[in-house]
Write a protein that holds these residues in place. Structure first.
Motif, PDB file in Angstrom:
ATOM      1  N   LEU A 212      -6.542   8.870 -11.784  1.00  0.00           N
ATOM      2  CA  LEU A 212      -5.643   8.010 -11.033  1.00  0.00           C
ATOM      3  C   LEU A 212      -6.438   6.906 -10.335  1.00  0.00           C
ATOM      4  O   LEU A 212      -7.418   7.163  -9.649  1.00  0.00           O
ATOM      5  CB  LEU A 212      -4.879   8.836  -9.993  1.00  0.00           C
ATOM      6  N   THR A 214      -6.429   4.121  -7.495  1.00  0.00           N
ATOM      7  CA  THR A 214      -5.744   3.828  -6.246  1.00  0.00           C
ATOM      8  C   THR A 214      -6.065   2.410  -5.780  1.00  0.00           C
ATOM      9  O   THR A 214      -7.243   2.019  -5.727  1.00  0.00           O
ATOM     10  CB  THR A 214      -6.159   4.822  -5.145  1.00  0.00           C
ATOM     11  N   SER A 247       3.252  -1.410  -9.896  1.00  0.00           N
ATOM     12  CA  SER A 247       3.392  -0.202  -9.093  1.00  0.00           C
ATOM     13  C   SER A 247       3.866  -0.583  -7.696  1.00  0.00           C
ATOM     14  O   SER A 247       3.323  -1.526  -7.092  1.00  0.00           O
ATOM     15  CB  SER A 247       2.057   0.539  -8.995  1.00  0.00           C
ATOM     16  N   GLN A 254      -0.509   2.088  -0.382  1.00  0.00           N
ATOM     17  CA  GLN A 254      -1.253   2.319  -1.622  1.00  0.00           C
ATOM     18  C   GLN A 254      -0.344   2.177  -2.840  1.00  0.00           C
ATOM     19  O   GLN A 254       0.851   2.481  -2.788  1.00  0.00           O
ATOM     20  CB  GLN A 254      -1.875   3.719  -1.603  1.00  0.00           C
ATOM     21  N   TYR A 256      -0.615   2.872  -7.345  1.00  0.00           N
ATOM     22  CA  TYR A 256      -1.361   3.749  -8.258  1.00  0.00           C
ATOM     23  C   TYR A 256      -1.160   3.325  -9.718  1.00  0.00           C
ATOM     24  O   TYR A 256      -0.064   2.922 -10.107  1.00  0.00           O
ATOM     25  CB  TYR A 256      -0.911   5.207  -8.089  1.00  0.00           C
ATOM     26  N   SER A 258      -2.698   4.486 -13.915  1.00  0.00           N
ATOM     27  CA  SER A 258      -3.450   5.471 -14.699  1.00  0.00           C
ATOM     28  C   SER A 258      -3.409   5.085 -16.174  1.00  0.00           C
ATOM     29  O   SER A 258      -2.667   4.173 -16.575  1.00  0.00           O
ATOM     30  CB  SER A 258      -2.872   6.878 -14.508  1.00  0.00           C
ATOM     31  N   SER A 291     -11.119   3.647  -6.769  1.00  0.00           N
ATOM     32  CA  SER A 291     -10.368   3.132  -5.624  1.00  0.00           C
ATOM     33  C   SER A 291     -10.794   1.700  -5.336  1.00  0.00           C
ATOM     34  O   SER A 291     -12.000   1.401  -5.297  1.00  0.00           O
ATOM     35  CB  SER A 291     -10.606   4.009  -4.386  1.00  0.00           C
TER      36      SER A 291
END
Length: 588
Positions: A212, A214, A247, A254, A256, A258, A291
């Motif tokens: 993932l 972030t 997103s 935040q 996310y 993927s 991140s």
């Protein structure tokens, strides 16, 4: 008070000092190097450099950074010494030959190992999944790039033919790049002579980033945004600004993502309340960082420093759009080496009343009476023009402005002495020059330069310089370990393309290409078949409606009037005569 005769003697002495040029001593010689592969085929010369060591010296006496033809004549070598000539190809060691120079000229052959073939196969860290559309660069140990290629859908590049790694520590470096900021390097790469190799590069990048990712959306106080500041979404764009995914930003500030491929992306934060752009940043994803932060109104992740504005170079302006002309340029004209061939090539243009600009190496011309007397009437007729090709074919970029001006002055004085003309064209050895060169040219009233395609434009203050790079090349083209002659049809097609694009085409020719070959080296006899091919090319150019002109005629700008060497002598002697007779001269 000094007598008038004493004054005259001083002036005459001054004249002698003014016009004296360095002598090109009888103890200097040259070595013509012919390059072949170990199988006897003619070798490609463009990636070859030479280091020449005298006797037992450990420091090179002379370095040739790039060759202008094959064979290539190494000039200005003192006779009576032994020389070690070391050849490098693609900056890798190739071969060494020795010559004991006891006469004015000697021929040698350097045999280079057969090129090695390298095709690079690039895959992700699973060792199986190919990486397409990446760019692969092959570099030597000094980080100079010699070849590059994009990878196809199977992750394969084109096959590179390069110098094999002969010495124990010699090797190549392979860089794989995705975008501008993602690079994987593999080294050492060894290459065997005459063998086609497959080089597999397993990068550290995953085929897919499954973890993932972030994105932390920050305000100017570097706090994550709160719901009270608005509703946000993050768009993920590729490097071409195409939207890949989006997103929403959570209450914790935040977003996310993927299942992304390795590469460069653009993050775009939109404030949904008024559809305004909150921030934009570029990021690189390779799986090692999961991140990222994007800050309000921060347009770039790495802001560029503000650079004070500087005056732009003055680009030379000249009208070539209606020239519809072709220039032929013959370089490296010099004493004693293939002089029958040089004379025949020049004579072919002269007899066809076709203009030709010849580049003379000033310090290595004038002692060969046969060549000098053959060229002289053709130059004085105006059909053949003379340009300066250096004093000893030196790299001008290794000298400062004063030194460059002196080298040009030496050559200009010598050419003026021999032909009675003042050359105004400079053909820099190896095609290399810099800003100092332009100022050195201005000092010597030389207003036309023909260097390589990658060189600089004249800077501010040197805007009288006319710059004409070569556009069409003859001779041979390299294919693997062999070379093939470039046909007249290919040359004419290049001419047509360049005339259409630039208004002119400049064709560079090497006289070595018109010499007979005894199977080992070039011999001093013109190849009649190749001379006929050259004559046919001249006819084809004219039949297609193009004019054949000299370098300084491209711009249709008259040459700047200048006193030649003989005129200067005449003027100074007149001054002396007037001083002796007591007459006062006024000059306007």
């Amino acid at each position: 008070m000094k007598s008038l005769s004493s004054i005259a003697l001083i002036v005459i002495s001054s004249i002698t000092i003014l016009v004296t040029i360095p002598a090109y001593g009888d103890t200097m010689g040259s070595v013509a190097v012919t390059l072949t592969y170990t199988n006897g085929d003619t070798a490609d010369y463009w990636p070859v450099s030479l280091k020449i060591y005298q006797d037992f010296d450990k420091t090179p006496y002379k370095e040739i950074v790039s060759l202008s033809g094959n064979p290539f004549n190494i000039v200005s070598l003192p006779v009576g010494h032994q020389y070690k000539i070391v050849a490098y190809t693609n900056d890798e060691y190739s071969s060494t030959e020795y010559v004991n120079l006891q006469q004015s000229h000697q021929d040698i052959t350097i045999k280079l190992p057969l090129s090695g073939g390298m095709r690079v196969n690039v895959v992700y860290n699973d060792g199986l999944t190919p990486i397409s559309n990446s760019t692969v660069f092959v570099k030597s140990q000094n980080n100079k790039i010699w070849s590059h290629s994009s990878t196809d859908p199977n992750g394969k590049t084109m096959r590179f033919w390069l110098e094999p790694t002969v010495l124990e520590n010699d090797h190549y470096i392979v860089d794989v790049k995705i975008g501008n900021n993602l690079t994987y390097t593999q080294s050492p790469i060894f290459l065997r002579p005459g063998v086609s190799q497959e080089i597999k590069v397993v990068t550290s990048w995953p085929p897919l980033i499954n973890s993932l990712i972030t994105i932390n959306v920050m305000d100017l106080q570097l706090h994550k945004v709160l719901p009270s500041q608005g509703k946000f979404i993050v768009n993920l764009l590729d490097e071409n600004q195409n939207k890949i995914a989006e997103s929403p930003v959570t209450s914790r500030g935040q977003a996310y993502f993927s299942n992304l491929k390795v590469g460069e992306y653009v993050l775009q934060v939109i404030r949904m309340d008024d559809n305004s752009e909150w921030s934009t940043s570029r990021i690189v994803m390779d799986g090692s960082i999961l991140s990222f932060e994007i800050v309000e109104n921060q347009k770039n992740i790495s802001p560029q420093p503000v650079v004070p504005s500087t005056p732009q170079p003055v680009v030379p302006k000249f009208n070539v759009t209606n020239c519809n002309c072709v220039v032929f340029r013959l370089d490296n004209v010099q004493d004693y080496w293939l002089d029958n061939v040089q004379a025949k090539v020049i004579d072919t243009f002269y007899k066809n009343n076709a203009s030709l600009t010849i580049g003379i190496i000033g310090g290595d011309f004038g002692s060969d009476t046969k060549l000098k007397e053959s060229i002289k009437p053709k130059v004085q007729s105006g059909v053949i023009d003379v340009g300066i090709n250096g004093w000893n074919f030196e790299d001008f970029t290794t000298s400062n402005e004063t030194q460059q001006a002196q080298l040009l002055q030496y050559s200009k004085n010598k050419i003026s002495e021999i032909f009675g003309i003042a050359p105004s064209v400079f053909i820099p050895p190896y095609g290399k020059f810099n800003n100092d060169t332009f100022y050195a040219m201005m000092d010597n009233r030389i207003y036309f330069i023909s260097g390589n395609l990658e060189s600089l434009n004249p800077p501010s203050g040197a805007n009288k310089i006319y710059y004409y790079p070569p556009t069409v090349f003859t001779g041979t083209s390299s294919q693997g370990n062999t070379t093939k002659s470039i046909t007249n049809d290919m040359i004419l097609a290049d001419i047509q393309k360049n005339v259409k694009a630039k208004g002119y085409a400049m064709v560079t020719i090497n006289f070595q290409d018109y010499a007979q070959n005894n199977g080992t080296v070039k011999i001093n006899m013109p190849d009649s078949e190749k001379i006929l091919k050259l004559q046919s090319l001249i006819d084809d150019i004219r039949n297609n409606g193009y004019r054949i002109v000299t370098v300084k005629e491209i711009s249709n700008t008259p040459s700047v009037p200048e006193f030649g060497y003989l005129a200067t002598i005449t003027l100074m002697l007149s001054i002396v005569a007037v001083i002796i007779t007591g007459t006062r001269i006024k000059r306007n």
